[in-house]
Design an enzyme around this catalytic site. Structure first.
Site, PDB file in Angstrom:
ATOM      1  N   HIS A  31      -8.501   4.804  -7.515  1.00  8.64           N
ATOM      2  CA  HIS A  31      -8.628   6.065  -8.249  1.00  8.64           C
ATOM      3  C   HIS A  31      -8.893   7.215  -7.287  1.00  8.64           C
ATOM      4  O   HIS A  31      -9.700   7.090  -6.368  1.00  8.64           O
ATOM      5  CB  HIS A  31      -9.755   5.955  -9.274  1.00  8.64           C
ATOM      6  CG  HIS A  31      -9.473   4.933 -10.317  1.00  8.64           C
ATOM      7  ND1 HIS A  31      -9.757   3.592 -10.141  1.00  8.64           N
ATOM      8  CD2 HIS A  31      -8.908   5.047 -11.543  1.00  8.64           C
ATOM      9  CE1 HIS A  31      -9.382   2.945 -11.217  1.00  8.64           C
ATOM     10  NE2 HIS A  31      -8.863   3.799 -12.083  1.00  8.64           N
ATOM     11  N   CYS A  60       0.855  -1.183   0.000  1.00  9.51           N
ATOM     12  CA  CYS A  60       0.000   0.000   0.000  1.00  9.51           C
ATOM     13  C   CYS A  60       0.896   1.240   0.000  1.00  9.51           C
ATOM     14  O   CYS A  60       1.809   1.369   0.819  1.00  9.51           O
ATOM     15  CB  CYS A  60      -0.896  -0.010   1.236  1.00  9.51           C
ATOM     16  SG  CYS A  60      -1.991   1.425   1.359  1.00  9.51           S
TER      17      CYS A  60
END
Length: 100
Positions: free
Chosen positions: A36, A17
């Site tokens: 996104h 991440c």
């Protein structure tokens, strides 16, 4: 012109991440997706460009998309975008013409 790429999206599989929200991130690469970011191209049923996205674990992604409570440190998203783009360039998934 809308920028979408199956290779960009698939590249997130197994990645760390890049968002790492304190107290929220699950640090599980198995849950990482190309998340996104809101950039004016995003709305109900629409995703932004695949180039305006970050590698995010499921927990951080839920906060970014408003499905879970938490504060997004938007200025820190610039770091996350840079880390994601660097990983994409190293993997050869994203190329820049004329780059050395």
């Amino acid at each position: 012109m809308r920028v979408t790429s199956k290779k960009l999206r698939a590249s997130a599989n197994g990645q760390d991440c890049a968002v790492r929200m304190p107290g929220i991130c699950n640090f599980d690469p198995a849950t990482t997706v190309l998340a996104h970011l809101p950039c004016g191209q995003k709305g109900m049923g629409m995703k932004g460009f695949d180039t305006v996205a970050v590698y995010a674990c499921s927990a951080c992604h839920d906060v970014i998309d408003g499905r879970a409570a938490g504060e997004v440190d938007w200025p820190d998203m610039l770091r996350a975008i840079a880390e994601t783009h660097e990983a994409l360039i190293r993997a050869g998934v994203l190329t820049v013409k004329g780059a050395a």
